[in-house]
Each structure stands twice: as C-alpha cells, then as structure tokens.
Design a protein around this motif. Structure first.
Motif, short mmCIF file in Angstrom:
data_model
loop_
_atom_site.label_atom_id
_atom_site.label_comp_id
_atom_site.label_asym_id
_atom_site.label_seq_id
_atom_site.Cartn_x
_atom_site.Cartn_y
_atom_site.Cartn_z
N LEU A 11 0.83 -1.21 0.00
CA LEU A 11 0.00 0.00 0.00
C LEU A 11 0.86 1.26 0.00
O LEU A 11 0.51 2.26 -0.61
CB LEU A 11 -0.93 0.00 1.22
N GLU A 12 2.01 1.19 0.69
CA GLU A 12 2.90 2.35 0.72
C GLU A 12 3.51 2.58 -0.67
O GLU A 12 3.66 3.73 -1.12
CB GLU A 12 4.00 2.13 1.77
N ILE A 13 3.84 1.50 -1.36
CA ILE A 13 4.36 1.64 -2.73
C ILE A 13 3.27 2.24 -3.63
O ILE A 13 3.51 3.16 -4.41
CB ILE A 13 4.87 0.28 -3.26
N LYS A 16 2.90 5.96 -2.89
CA LYS A 16 3.96 6.81 -3.44
C LYS A 16 3.86 6.90 -4.96
O LYS A 16 4.12 7.96 -5.54
CB LYS A 16 5.32 6.29 -3.00
N MET A 17 3.48 5.81 -5.62
CA MET A 17 3.35 5.88 -7.08
C MET A 17 2.25 6.85 -7.47
O MET A 17 2.40 7.66 -8.39
CB MET A 17 3.08 4.47 -7.65
N LEU A 18 1.14 6.81 -6.75
CA LEU A 18 0.04 7.73 -7.07
C LEU A 18 0.37 9.16 -6.66
O LEU A 18 -0.02 10.11 -7.33
CB LEU A 18 -1.25 7.26 -6.38
N ILE A 304 -7.98 0.93 -2.90
CA ILE A 304 -7.16 1.70 -3.85
C ILE A 304 -7.76 3.09 -4.06
O ILE A 304 -7.07 4.10 -4.05
CB ILE A 304 -7.03 0.93 -5.19
N SER A 305 -9.08 3.13 -4.19
CA SER A 305 -9.74 4.43 -4.38
C SER A 305 -9.51 5.33 -3.17
O SER A 305 -9.35 6.55 -3.30
CB SER A 305 -11.23 4.25 -4.61
N GLN A 306 -9.50 4.73 -1.99
CA GLN A 306 -9.28 5.51 -0.77
C GLN A 306 -7.86 6.09 -0.76
O GLN A 306 -7.65 7.27 -0.43
CB GLN A 306 -9.51 4.64 0.47
N VAL A 311 -4.23 10.75 -1.48
CA VAL A 311 -3.07 11.34 -2.18
C VAL A 311 -3.48 12.61 -2.92
O VAL A 311 -2.76 13.60 -2.89
CB VAL A 311 -2.46 10.29 -3.14
N ARG A 312 -4.63 12.58 -3.55
CA ARG A 312 -5.11 13.80 -4.23
C ARG A 312 -5.25 14.94 -3.23
O ARG A 312 -4.91 16.10 -3.53
CB ARG A 312 -6.45 13.54 -4.91
N GLY A 313 -5.76 14.61 -2.03
CA GLY A 313 -5.89 15.64 -1.00
C GLY A 313 -4.53 16.19 -0.59
O GLY A 313 -4.35 17.40 -0.41
N GLN A 314 -3.56 15.28 -0.49
CA GLN A 314 -2.20 15.69 -0.10
C GLN A 314 -1.59 16.61 -1.16
O GLN A 314 -0.94 17.61 -0.83
CB GLN A 314 -1.35 14.42 0.06
#
Lengths: 339, 323
Positions: A11-13, A16-18, A304-306, A311-314
């Motif tokens: 999940l961490e990978i 970071k990819m996203l 995955i959507s979560q 990430v989008r928020g970040q």
C-alpha cells in the motif's frame, strides 16, 4: 509481479506511485498557468522503478538524482509542499528557491546533490560510496540516472574507479527509451550508444549488470534488494538497467497530460485519446501495479480508491502551501556562496 | 626559527593534516611534482595506506569522486599535478563543487581541496603551463590559495584542509627548492589575510605564488637604483584581503600588478579594476600589469621567457610608473 512484501508495504508503494503521478500532473497544470519558468522534467511512467528501488534503501544510505528527480525525492520521503515550493522558486522550498526543479536536494534524506548536468552525479555518487566504505558504516550509495548519461565520459571513468576500489554503489540506469516491454528493438533506443545492450558498458569494467522490466515493481524490488544486499556484503558496485516506456505526454518539449490519471483507467482506458490508449493499457506502471494488487487479491478496489483520494488531498494541500509561500527576499541571492 | 626547504614544509603539512583529522584522504601522489625529492611522498603513502589513494588517469572521475566523498563527510585533498589537467575535471570543479552549497540552499558542503601546479615551469609548452586561477575565480563558490614561501605553503595547506568550502591550492614547481623560516607550532595561516612581504614607499608590487619571489628579487635590485618597492602578497584570491592591498596603494600611490595568468581577464585585470574603482584618485600614475602575453605558451626557452612576466619586464614596469 508484486514485490514479496506485506500488504502495508504494498500500500505504501501504491501511495507513493500515485503521489508522484498526481504531483507531476498538477505540476504540469501549474506550468501551463505560468506559475514557474524554465525547462522541467517529470517522472510519469517510471514510478514503479523509483518507488520500488528506493523502498530498499535504509535511512543512512545516499541517493543521487538528476534533472528528472521529483519522483525520486517523493519516493525517498520529500514533503510534496516543500518540493513544489522549490520548483515554484519560493522561500519555503527545500533549497530556499535557489535550486529549483533541476537541483532540489534534501541532505537530511541522504540526497547530497541533484545535478542537472548529464552524468554529473555518477562520479559524485561514487565518491559518497568511497566515504561510506572509508567509514565502514555499511551505507550504500544509489545513483539514479537516464540512459543518455552513459554517453558521457564521467560514466565509464566512475565505473572504473568503483570497480577497482570495490565501492558500495548501485548504478541504477533508468532507460525510458524502450519502445515496448519485452521487445528488444535496438532501433527504438533513445540514447546513442555503440555499447548495446547498455549493460555491456559496466560489464567491460567487471561490474555485474542486469536488465529488469522497470514497469514491474516486483521485478525492480527483487533486483535492487538483491543487488544492495550483495553491495552491503562488500562485493563492490552493481549496475541495473530498468527499462520503461516513454510516457506519450513527454513527446513534445514541454509535458502535456493526454488524460488525467484515474484509478478506473486500470480496467478501462476508453476515456483516453486513442493514440495514447496503448501506453495507458500496457505501459503505465501505476495502472499495472493497481491491476496486480486487485488480481492477486491483496487490496480491494475500494482500498485503492481511498489511497488515491488521500493522495489527491495531499497534493492539493501541497499546491496550496507552495502558492502561499512568498518569494525569497532579495538578500537571499547573496547568501550561501560559502559555508 | 628553523629553516626548511619549501618541499619539506609542504610534506610536513601533508603529514600533519593526515594526522590531525582522519577524514582527510589524499588522492594522487605528485604533490612534489617531478622534483628530485618526489620519492619522499612515499613515506606518507606508507604511513596512511587506507587514506592515500592512487586513482587511474581519469581527472573527471576522481575529482568528482572526491567532491562526492566530501559531500558525504570526508575531507579529500586531490592532487591534479599540472594545473592544465584541471580542465579535464572542469564540470566537477566549477559546476558541481562550486555550486553545491549555494544551489542546495546551504545544505551540502563540499570541503575538498584541489592541488595544482600552475604556470611556466620551463619547457611545459602550451598544454602544461596554464595558470587557471583567474578562470576559477570566475566561478563563485571556490576558495583560491596561492602560497609563495615555505611558511605559507604549510600554513595555507592546513587552512585549506580545514575549510568547509571547495578550495583550489595553486602551487608552483619553481618554489619547491627555496629555503625559508617555518615556525614549529601549528601556524595555520588564515585565508583572506594578505602579507606585506617587503616594505617600501615608492611603488606597490602586487604578486602571487612564485612571482612574489621574483618581485622580491627585483625589488632588491631596484633598491640599488634608489627605488623602494613594497611587495604585497594577497596569499588568497578568494577570500581577498583588499584592505591590505589598498592600504599599500594609498601609501605608495603607484602600483604594478604581476601575474602569471594570461593578461586578458587575468588576476591582474581583476585587481587593477578593483583598485581603479576604489582609489583612482589616490594614484599618481596609471596601473601597470605585467602578465603572460596573450599567446599560447611556446616551447622554446627564449620564446617562453619573452612572453612570461620576466624580471626585466617587472623592472621596466616599475621604472615606468616611478619615473
């Protein structure tokens, strides 16, 4: 294939990819709005290589990167807001706005110099490995560069030194000029090398070298973790060529986003323009990784959507932070010439 | 005070900096050039086998390696031998080391020393006779030290090894045999402190490196003609002790700058500009430069002497401004 790691690491990978993908797509939007100047390079299409490779590093290891550094910095743990502020030339950037996209470095993360001179970091990373060996602290130095860097004399000179002195350095060449995965088409290389395959060059200096599919996070992780454990055992330098397929958005001088990345593209690329559908269907490392996570039942589509939403928020927060950061004071231009 | 040969003082300093700080590593072994005493370096190499390395002939590679090692915490001292060879390593010296601290916003230090022998060594011809200190001065971020005596080579080398900045140590093979007083104590010489090497009232001679010794010899001969020349040695160009240079110029009101760089855009050109900007009204006569003529360095001894800043050209320039 998926890296042989627990779910939380996978999940961490993914995260970071996203993060890299959305960061770079947002950056292109900021450039198009005129919010920063100069040439810049994005890491889209190479996320599996950088994220999987750098997940193998320890806290004290060194990493050197180039003009195409944003993905490497984020993979190593850079704060997206401070990275973006640097690219926008703002006061809160990692280098106080004096480095920019070409030179962002973060010494606290072991990133000592980011050089936009092709092959500039190859001798530097070899030197950091020399220092690590002299201190006998078990650190390694990882040098990430493009295939074009092998054309410079700095590359073979460094290979010679690293091999002669058995230095703990991993030369990780990201060849983004491969036309298609698994298709060994010499004519499709973007670099201009008589040594082909590229691994012939380090092999001439007795540096063990291999090619991996740079779109395959599992293959990269396996190759890099094996290489680093041998390097840490004192076996000397190693070379890995990770092959990726150039993102169609980087065909022109300045990057263009043909279709904003959505998780759903992993299963249906119908929304992408026809001429780039092939890349998103077969060659997008983030989408490949998402499909593998679901097909191997490691992670659900909802999870995955979560991650994608977080990430989008970040990235949105990072954009906000960078845009609010002031430009540096003029006297900053005259500081930091000498330590 | 004890008297040492220049090469002895230099070797002593190399041994002292290795002993004082285990982060110091030496790369290359031609710190004494082709001098008959060069074999003495072997003693240092044997004393520190893990900290004296002999790299292959690859200046770009090993200078970059040293810069990277410096960034990662060592204090490498790199011998490039002939100054002309630093051009092979130019990208790593001026574009990586010099820029590192600035473009990282003050994060990355590159405390590396590059040791070079500059200038007319006698028969070096066009490709082994460069004085690249002015070119290097044009790259902000580099410190530049030029010793001219046994005491200075020891004292400045110690300071170079302790500096947190990339430093070019510009030496000259014609100095290696000279004798001079050298203190027993640490005697590190701080950067940015010029020295008046000979007091005089009629004209200021500013010179660096071997030309300081030439100017001192010329000054003794001129004294017999009744001309008292003051010889001032900046010792470091970066940082530059402009105050001491200007104090001498204000006293004598006449200045000749002697420099082994090619004349155009050389060290003398920059010093002359600064003196002119700061004290044009203090000068009784125009500033004169004695530098290497703007031609590649010829091989033949007769031609080499003609284009270099020879004693006779220095004397003529002094007589012209004093006259």
């Amino acid at each position: 294939m998926l890296p042989k790691l627990p779910k939380e690491n996978l999940l961490e990978i993914l995260r970071k990819m996203l993060l890299i993908r959305h960061f770079e797509e947002s950056l292109i939007g900021l450039f198009d709005k005129g919010l920063f100047r100069g040439h810049y390079h994005v890491y889209i299409g190479q996320e599996a290589t950088g994220v999987a490779a750098l997940s193998c590093l320890g806290g004290g290891d060194y990493m050197f990167t180039t003009h195409r550094n944003h993905g490497h910095l984020l993979a190593r743990g850079a704060e997206p807001g401070r990275l973006l502020a640097e690219i926008l030339g703002r006061k809160d950037g990692y280098n106080k706005g004096k480095g920019g996209s070409f030179h962002t470095n973060i010494s606290s993360l072991g990133i000592l110099q980011t050089s936009a001179v092709v092959a500039g970091i190859i001798p530097l990373s070899t030197g950091a490995a020399y220092a690590a060996k002299a201190r006998k602290a078990g650190q390694v130095s990882v040098c990430l560069f493009g295939d074009g860097a092998l054309e410079e004399g700095a590359a073979p000179e460094s290979f010679n030194l690293a091999s002669l002195w058995k230095l703990p350095v991993l030369f990780l060449c990201e060849n983004n000029g491969k036309y298609g995965v698994g298709r060994a088409v010499a004519a499709a290389q973007s670099s201009t090398m008589a040594a082909y395959p590229l691994t012939d060059l380090p092999k001439a200096y007795k540096i063990p070298a291999e090619q991996v599919d740079g779109l395959d996070a599992g293959a990269v992780h396996a190759a890099v973790s094996e290489a680093l454990s041998r390097i840490r055992r004192g076996e000397g330098p190693r070379f890995i060529e990770a092959q990726t397929v150039r993102w169609p958005g980087s065909e022109s001088n300045w990057p263009v986003v043909p279709v904003p990345t959505e998780v759903a593209l992993a299963w249906d690329v119908g929304t992408a323009p026809e001429k780039v559908r092939g890349w998103y269907r077969e060659c997008d490392p983030a989408l490949i990784f998402i499909r593998e996570l679901v097909e191997e039942k490691q992670v659900t589509r909802e999870e995955i959507s979560q991650v994608d939403k977080n990430v989008r928020g970040q990235v949105a927060q990072a954009v906000d932070f960078a845009l609010k950061s002031p430009y540096p004071d003029l006297e900053e231009a005259l500081k930091d010439v000498f330590a | 005070m004890r008297e040492l040969a220049y090469y002895e003082a230099k070797l002593e300093a190399l041994g002292e900096i290795l002993a004082a700080d285990e982060r110091v590593h030496l790369f290359g072994g031609s710190f004494l050039g082709l001098s008959p005493h060069r074999g003495l370096f072997q003693k240092i190499a044997l004393a520190y086998p893990e900290r004296v390395a002999f790299p292959p002939i690859s200046e770009l590679g090993f200078c970059g390696l040293a810069v990277g090692a410096a960034m990662a915490g060592l204090r490498p001292v790199v011998d490039l031998s002939t100054a002309s060879f630093i051009f092979e390593a130019w990208p790593q010296v001026v574009n990586e080391a010099a820029n590192a601290f600035y473009m990282s916003g003050g994060q990355t230090r590159a405390p590396v020393v590059f040791h070079i022998f500059h200038g007319l060594r006698g028969g070096g011809a066009a490709q082994h006779s460069h004085s690249p200190q002015a070119m290097l001065w044009n790259a902000p971020g580099l410190e530049i030290a030029l010793p001219s005596s046994p005491r200075d080579v020891r004292g400045l080398l110690k300071t170079a090894a302790r500096s947190d900045n990339p430093t070019i140590f510009v030496d000259h093979v014609q100095l290696l045999e000279m004798l001079g007083p050298v203190p027993e104590d640490d005697a590190a010489i701080p950067f940015g402190v010029a020295e008046v090497k000979r007091a005089g009232s009629d004209v200021t001679l500013i010179a660096t490196s071997y030309l300081v010794q030439r100017c001192l010899a010329v000054a003794e001969r001129l004294a017999r003609e009744g001309i008292q020349a003051e010889v001032v040695d900046p010792r470091t160009l970066v940082p530059l002790d402009f105050h001491t240079l200007m104090a001498s110029v204000e006293k004598t009101r006449r200045v000749v700058i002697v420099d082994e760089c090619h004349q155009s855009c050389g060290v003398a050109a920059e010093l002359a500009t600064r003196i002119g900007e700061a004290g044009f009204d203090k000068l009784k006569t125009p500033i004169r430069r004695v530098a290497t003529l703007d031609v590649p360095v010829p091989y033949s001894q007769r031609l080499e002497e003609f284009i270099g800043p020879s004693d006779s050209r220095i004397s003529e320039a002094v007589r012209a401004v004093v006259g």
